[in-house]
Motif scaffolding. Structure first.
Motif, PDB file in Angstrom:
ATOM      1  N   ILE A  23      22.873  -0.758  -4.138  1.00 18.08           N
ATOM      2  CA  ILE A  23      24.236  -0.263  -3.928  1.00 18.08           C
ATOM      3  C   ILE A  23      24.708   0.557  -5.123  1.00 18.08           C
ATOM      4  N   ALA A  24      24.400   0.089  -6.325  1.00 12.31           N
ATOM      5  CA  ALA A  24      24.792   0.843  -7.530  1.00 12.31           C
ATOM      6  C   ALA A  24      24.148   2.220  -7.540  1.00 12.31           C
ATOM      7  N   ALA A  25      22.893   2.330  -7.087  1.00 12.89           N
ATOM      8  CA  ALA A  25      22.203   3.620  -7.058  1.00 12.89           C
ATOM      9  C   ALA A  25      22.873   4.580  -6.073  1.00 12.89           C
ATOM     10  N   ARG A  34      31.361   6.703 -11.842  1.00 11.30           N
ATOM     11  CA  ARG A  34      32.533   5.961 -11.346  1.00 11.30           C
ATOM     12  C   ARG A  34      32.408   4.457 -11.617  1.00 11.30           C
ATOM     13  N   THR A  35      31.205   3.968 -11.860  1.00  9.15           N
ATOM     14  CA  THR A  35      31.055   2.529 -12.098  1.00  9.15           C
ATOM     15  C   THR A  35      31.503   2.186 -13.516  1.00  9.15           C
ATOM     16  N   ILE A  58      30.025  -3.102 -10.421  1.00  7.62           N
ATOM     17  CA  ILE A  58      28.840  -3.608  -9.734  1.00  7.62           C
ATOM     18  C   ILE A  58      27.927  -4.217 -10.790  1.00  7.62           C
ATOM     19  N   GLN A  59      27.766  -5.523 -10.735  1.00  8.10           N
ATOM     20  CA  GLN A  59      26.951  -6.221 -11.739  1.00  8.10           C
ATOM     21  C   GLN A  59      26.043  -7.227 -11.052  1.00  8.10           C
ATOM     22  N   ILE A 126      34.857  -4.554  -6.262  1.00 11.71           N
ATOM     23  CA  ILE A 126      33.998  -5.323  -7.173  1.00 11.71           C
ATOM     24  C   ILE A 126      32.886  -5.967  -6.372  1.00 11.71           C
ATOM     25  N   LEU A 127      31.664  -5.857  -6.883  1.00 10.28           N
ATOM     26  CA  LEU A 127      30.504  -6.539  -6.310  1.00 10.28           C
ATOM     27  C   LEU A 127      29.701  -7.131  -7.453  1.00 10.28           C
ATOM     28  N   ILE A 128      29.577  -8.449  -7.474  1.00 15.40           N
ATOM     29  CA  ILE A 128      28.788  -9.091  -8.528  1.00 15.40           C
ATOM     30  C   ILE A 128      27.859 -10.124  -7.905  1.00 15.40           C
ATOM     31  N   GLY A 129      26.732 -10.338  -8.558  1.00 19.14           N
ATOM     32  CA  GLY A 129      25.849 -11.443  -8.240  1.00 19.14           C
ATOM     33  C   GLY A 129      25.990 -12.503  -9.318  1.00 19.14           C
ATOM     34  N   ILE A 130      25.910 -13.765  -8.938  1.00 19.99           N
ATOM     35  CA  ILE A 130      26.126 -14.831  -9.920  1.00 19.99           C
ATOM     36  C   ILE A 130      25.533 -16.132  -9.396  1.00 19.99           C
ATOM     37  N   THR A 131      25.141 -16.996 -10.307  1.00 16.18           N
ATOM     38  CA  THR A 131      24.647 -18.318  -9.905  1.00 16.18           C
ATOM     39  C   THR A 131      25.826 -19.258  -9.686  1.00 16.18           C
ATOM     40  N   SER A 132      25.571 -20.342  -8.977  1.00 25.84           N
ATOM     41  CA  SER A 132      26.645 -21.288  -8.664  1.00 25.84           C
ATOM     42  C   SER A 132      27.292 -21.858  -9.919  1.00 25.84           C
ATOM     43  N   ASP A 133      26.461 -22.237 -10.901  1.00 21.47           N
ATOM     44  CA  ASP A 133      27.003 -22.852 -12.121  1.00 21.47           C
ATOM     45  C   ASP A 133      27.864 -21.887 -12.924  1.00 21.47           C
ATOM     46  N   ALA A 134      27.555 -20.574 -12.831  1.00 17.29           N
ATOM     47  CA  ALA A 134      28.290 -19.594 -13.628  1.00 17.29           C
ATOM     48  C   ALA A 134      29.597 -19.163 -12.977  1.00 17.29           C
TER      49      ALA A 134
END
Length: 361
Positions: A23-25, A34-35, A58-59, A126-134
């Motif tokens: 998506i970032a690409a 723009r990001t 986007i992270q 905003i679009l981010i990926g993250i683990t449950s604990d974080a």
């Protein structure tokens, strides 16, 4: 419309990074620069949006972003405002110090606006990926409504394996790029068709009934669902027809998507609540063993740690197994009998006096 989408799942399992990278690409190809790669303060965020009000975050690893929101109430408040595309303004501290020095020395300043930076007509998905604990927002951000503005998609495993690299699909990708570029030229007010307006009234009526029986954390997301459905329906409609009248079909597709996100939201926060309870029980078990020369019978440890009825025997057993997996306790006899003694394994002292690997004999 701005949407805050969070992909929650274990690291290296659910392909969060691959999706966010794709998506970032596409965003970079369509709208270069723009990001928002990084920002250290709310002043820097406002400055970036004042220069270019249409941005995206986007992270693939969103822990640092969430940590910033927890550490800075002013930044969290700015992100809340940007969800509704509100204008932002702030004094830029570095320039403010320069102006104050000039005033003290009697020099005139040419800052007609007093050094205030304003960002108008903002747009920040905003679009981010993250683990449950974080993905843990502070109590302040939960109470302030920030947590309910995130739309999580939660997965703990892959649906299927991908063993070979997928085809490039260059032609299909270019058609997608061209279609998105055309959509980017659309502007104007959108409205609901009569059928969609009727269905949306039912959505709101059902939403209010559900809020009456939900807790505060669930309501933080639930209360915004009708508005989020409208946001998503706008995207569905322009993608399907390019028209500015939201059809019943677009509204129903949006409702299905937002309901999926809400189920993920409820499941995630339920599991986080269970985990926090288990963490408290584990901490109490460890402290109880330390007070009792690192060894207690199963029944006595159960009695001392659950005396107030906060946990039952099954939760106690699960916590012991977690401690055993971490190498923090062992059982005597081993393999354990039905009710073995519990022995706290001596740990090499870490920075906090309790962390580290089991001490070698």
């Amino acid at each position: 419309p701005s949407l805050y989408q969070v992909l929650v799942g274990p690291s290296g399992v659910t392909r969060k990074s691959e999706l966010t990278a794709r998506i970032a690409a596409i965003i970079e190809e369509l709208w270069p620069e723009r990001t928002l790669a990084d920002f250290t303060s709310v002043e820097r965020l406002v400055e970036s949006l004042a220069h270019q009000p249409i941005r995206a975050i986007i992270q693939s690893e969103g822990k640092m972003f969430i940590d910033k929101l927890n550490q800075s109430p002013s930044l969290a408040n700015a992100i809340i405002k940007l969800y509704d595309c509100e204008d932002l303004s702030t004094d830029f501290k570095k320039d403010k110090k320069r102006r104050d020095k000039k005033k003290l020395s009697g020099k005139k300043t040419n800052d007609a606006d007093g050094g205030r930076i304003a960002a108008k007509d903002t747009f920040l998905p905003i679009l981010i990926g993250i683990t449950s604990d974080a993905f843990r927002l502070s109590e302040v951000n939960q109470a302030g409504g920030l947590v309910g503005r995130f739309q999580p998609l939660f997965a703990d495993k892959r649906e299927h394996e991908i063993l070979d690299a997928p085809p490039a699909n260059a032609k299909e990708r270019q058609r997608l790029i061209d279609a998105l570029r055309a959509l980017g030229q659309l502007h104007g007010e959108m409205q609901l068709s009569p059928a969609a307006a009727h269905a949306f009234r039912e959505v709101q009526r059902d939403n209010r009934q559900r809020m009456d029986s939900a807790n505060d954390i669930v309501n933080s997301n639930l209360s915004r669902m009708p508005f989020t459905i409208i946001k998503v329906a706008m995207l569905y409609e322009v993608a399907m027809s390019g028209q500015q009248t939201i059809s019943l079909e677009a509204l129903q597709l949006a409702q299905n998507f937002v309901e999926l996100g809400h189920r993920c939201y409820v499941r995630f926060f339920h599991e986080m609540a269970v985990k926090r309870q288990q963490d408290r029980l584990i901490d109490r078990i460890v402290r109880t063993l330390r007070r009792n020369e690192r060894r207690l019978s199963h029944s006595e440890l159960l009695r001392q740690t659950t005396r107030h009825g906060e946990w039952n025997a099954e939760e106690f057993k699960a916590a012991l197994l977690v401690l055993a997996d971490r190498g923090m306790v062992r059982f005597d006899p081993s393999p354990p009998a039905q009710f073995p003694d519990i022995i706290l394994v001596a740990q090499d002292e870490g920075p906090d006096g309790s962390t580290g690997a089991p001490r070698s004999e």
